[in-house]
Design a protein around this motif. Structure first.
Motif, PDB file in Angstrom:
ATOM      1  N   HIS A 133       0.838  -1.209   0.000  1.00  0.00           N
ATOM      2  CA  HIS A 133       0.000   0.000   0.000  1.00  0.00           C
ATOM      3  C   HIS A 133       0.872   1.258   0.000  1.00  0.00           C
ATOM      4  N   TYR A 134       1.882   1.285   0.858  1.00  0.00           N
ATOM      5  CA  TYR A 134       2.773   2.440   0.906  1.00  0.00           C
ATOM      6  C   TYR A 134       3.537   2.599  -0.408  1.00  0.00           C
ATOM      7  N   LYS A 135       3.956   1.497  -0.997  1.00  0.00           N
ATOM      8  CA  LYS A 135       4.631   1.565  -2.298  1.00  0.00           C
ATOM      9  C   LYS A 135       3.686   2.120  -3.369  1.00  0.00           C
ATOM     10  N   ASN A 136       2.429   1.686  -3.340  1.00  0.00           N
ATOM     11  CA  ASN A 136       1.447   2.190  -4.307  1.00  0.00           C
ATOM     12  C   ASN A 136       1.158   3.673  -4.118  1.00  0.00           C
ATOM     13  N   CYS A 137       1.433   4.191  -2.935  1.00  0.00           N
ATOM     14  CA  CYS A 137       1.240   5.621  -2.655  1.00  0.00           C
ATOM     15  C   CYS A 137       2.473   6.443  -2.994  1.00  0.00           C
ATOM     16  N   GLY A 138       3.506   5.805  -3.552  1.00  0.00           N
ATOM     17  CA  GLY A 138       4.665   6.543  -4.033  1.00  0.00           C
ATOM     18  C   GLY A 138       5.942   6.370  -3.238  1.00  0.00           C
ATOM     19  N   PHE A 139       5.886   5.617  -2.136  1.00  0.00           N
ATOM     20  CA  PHE A 139       7.089   5.412  -1.337  1.00  0.00           C
ATOM     21  C   PHE A 139       7.963   4.319  -1.941  1.00  0.00           C
ATOM     22  N   ASN A 140       9.261   4.509  -1.841  1.00  0.00           N
ATOM     23  CA  ASN A 140      10.224   3.443  -2.131  1.00  0.00           C
ATOM     24  C   ASN A 140      10.418   2.660  -0.844  1.00  0.00           C
ATOM     25  N   TYR A 141      10.316   1.349  -0.945  1.00  0.00           N
ATOM     26  CA  TYR A 141      10.540   0.482   0.222  1.00  0.00           C
ATOM     27  C   TYR A 141      12.040   0.259   0.346  1.00  0.00           C
ATOM     28  N   LEU A 142      12.620   0.675   1.484  1.00  0.00           N
ATOM     29  CA  LEU A 142      14.067   0.615   1.678  1.00  0.00           C
ATOM     30  C   LEU A 142      14.526  -0.620   2.426  1.00  0.00           C
ATOM     31  N   GLY A 143      13.591  -1.420   2.938  1.00  0.00           N
ATOM     32  CA  GLY A 143      13.972  -2.635   3.645  1.00  0.00           C
ATOM     33  C   GLY A 143      13.502  -2.632   5.087  1.00  0.00           C
ATOM     34  N   ILE A 144      13.961  -3.668   5.788  1.00  0.00           N
ATOM     35  CA  ILE A 144      13.521  -3.910   7.156  1.00  0.00           C
ATOM     36  C   ILE A 144      14.735  -4.207   8.025  1.00  0.00           C
ATOM     37  N   LYS A 145      14.704  -3.725   9.274  1.00  0.00           N
ATOM     38  CA  LYS A 145      15.787  -4.044  10.207  1.00  0.00           C
ATOM     39  C   LYS A 145      15.323  -3.781  11.635  1.00  0.00           C
ATOM     40  N   LYS A 146      16.063  -4.298  12.582  1.00  0.00           N
ATOM     41  CA  LYS A 146      15.842  -3.997  13.997  1.00  0.00           C
ATOM     42  C   LYS A 146      16.652  -2.751  14.341  1.00  0.00           C
ATOM     43  N   LEU A 147      16.095  -1.927  15.207  1.00  0.00           N
ATOM     44  CA  LEU A 147      16.788  -0.713  15.630  1.00  0.00           C
ATOM     45  C   LEU A 147      17.776  -1.045  16.730  1.00  0.00           C
ATOM     46  N   SER A 148      18.876  -0.313  16.771  1.00  0.00           N
ATOM     47  CA  SER A 148      19.904  -0.607  17.773  1.00  0.00           C
ATOM     48  C   SER A 148      19.634   0.072  19.112  1.00  0.00           C
ATOM     49  N   ASN A 149      18.919   1.207  19.124  1.00  0.00           N
ATOM     50  CA  ASN A 149      18.660   1.916  20.365  1.00  0.00           C
ATOM     51  C   ASN A 149      17.230   2.441  20.348  1.00  0.00           C
ATOM     52  N   THR A 150      16.366   1.846  21.174  1.00  0.00           N
ATOM     53  CA  THR A 150      14.959   2.250  21.205  1.00  0.00           C
ATOM     54  C   THR A 150      14.565   2.866  22.545  1.00  0.00           C
ATOM     55  N   SER A 151      15.549   3.286  23.322  1.00  0.00           N
ATOM     56  CA  SER A 151      15.299   3.732  24.694  1.00  0.00           C
ATOM     57  C   SER A 151      14.304   4.891  24.801  1.00  0.00           C
ATOM     58  N   GLU A 152      14.272   5.773  23.818  1.00  0.00           N
ATOM     59  CA  GLU A 152      13.385   6.931  23.889  1.00  0.00           C
ATOM     60  C   GLU A 152      12.184   6.805  22.954  1.00  0.00           C
ATOM     61  N   LEU A 153      11.974   5.621  22.401  1.00  0.00           N
ATOM     62  CA  LEU A 153      10.877   5.409  21.466  1.00  0.00           C
ATOM     63  C   LEU A 153       9.703   4.720  22.156  1.00  0.00           C
ATOM     64  N   PRO A 154       8.488   4.883  21.600  1.00  0.00           N
ATOM     65  CA  PRO A 154       7.340   4.156  22.148  1.00  0.00           C
ATOM     66  C   PRO A 154       7.578   2.638  22.124  1.00  0.00           C
ATOM     67  N   ALA A 155       6.876   1.933  22.977  1.00  0.00           N
ATOM     68  CA  ALA A 155       7.107   0.500  23.214  1.00  0.00           C
ATOM     69  C   ALA A 155       6.991  -0.366  21.966  1.00  0.00           C
ATOM     70  N   HIS A 156       6.181   0.010  20.987  1.00  0.00           N
ATOM     71  CA  HIS A 156       6.011  -0.854  19.823  1.00  0.00           C
ATOM     72  C   HIS A 156       7.279  -0.955  18.970  1.00  0.00           C
ATOM     73  N   TYR A 157       8.256  -0.089  19.196  1.00  0.00           N
ATOM     74  CA  TYR A 157       9.531  -0.183  18.485  1.00  0.00           C
ATOM     75  C   TYR A 157      10.517  -1.138  19.158  1.00  0.00           C
ATOM     76  N   HIS A 158      10.315  -1.421  20.427  1.00  0.00           N
ATOM     77  CA  HIS A 158      11.257  -2.260  21.167  1.00  0.00           C
ATOM     78  C   HIS A 158      11.217  -3.675  20.608  1.00  0.00           C
ATOM     79  N   HIS A 159      12.330  -4.176  20.143  1.00  0.00           N
ATOM     80  CA  HIS A 159      12.497  -5.531  19.604  1.00  0.00           C
ATOM     81  C   HIS A 159      11.718  -5.780  18.317  1.00  0.00           C
TER      82      HIS A 159
END
Length: 170
Positions: A133-159
């Motif tokens: 859906h995001y690609k169809n809206c014009g975004f380039n999909y750059l890939g997927i990865k885990k973040l190295s530091n999520t200490s200041e992010l909302p909980a849904h980013y952790h792991h």
């Protein structure tokens, strides 16, 4: 249809839309949902004119937030020339209207006025339907990865696995 900044009086409706979006996520994407967001975060976004709403016939149909910096999520790719879109939530009464495309169109104009070169967005979890859906809206999909530091992010980013999207403005 009208897009404008959210205001402090909108906070109860903003949180209602976040709760409804989270309930929808629990059904559609049981592996990853939004946590309850801190009211100080939403208040700051409103005061800083970074929280937006799309109105249809005076009703809040969709909300989202933006930022011009996103170092913890974009890590080494973080860029001052970017507009970052966060937390798109659609009022269930208005689902199916492709507001992501409306937001993309709006954000391209907004980003150009702010002298930005990129529009960026992320989402947690590998949801192929949402990625397409995001690609169809014009975004380039750059890939997927885990973040190295999520200490200041909302909980849904952790792991979480985080998908990255970008539009390069011409």
């Amino acid at each position: 249809m009208r897009i404008t900044n959210s205001n402090l009086e909108d906070i109860p409706e903003i949180f209602r839309l976040y709760r409804l979006a989270t309930d929808f996520q629990k059904i559609k994407f049981p592996e990853n949902q939004w946590p309850e967001f801190d009211s100080a975060l939403i208040t700051a976004e409103i005061v800083e004119n970074r929280q937006f709403k799309l109105l249809i016939d005076g009703k809040m149909a969709c909300i989202w937030a933006i930022t011009f910096s996103d170092t913890q999520i974009w890590e080494h790719s973080e860029n001052d020339a970017s507009l970052y879109i966060h937390r798109i939530a659609t009022n269930p009464e208005f689902r199916g209207n492709n507001f992501v495309q409306t937001i993309v169109d709006w954000s391209q104009n907004y980003a150009r006025k702010q002298n930005k070169q990129f529009i960026r967005m992320d989402t947690c979890g590998k949801n192929e339907r949402l990625i397409n859906h995001y690609k169809n809206c014009g975004f380039n999909y750059l890939g997927i990865k885990k973040l190295s530091n999520t200490s200041e992010l909302p909980a849904h980013y952790h792991h979480a696995d985080v998908c990255f999207f970008e539009i390069v403005l011409g």
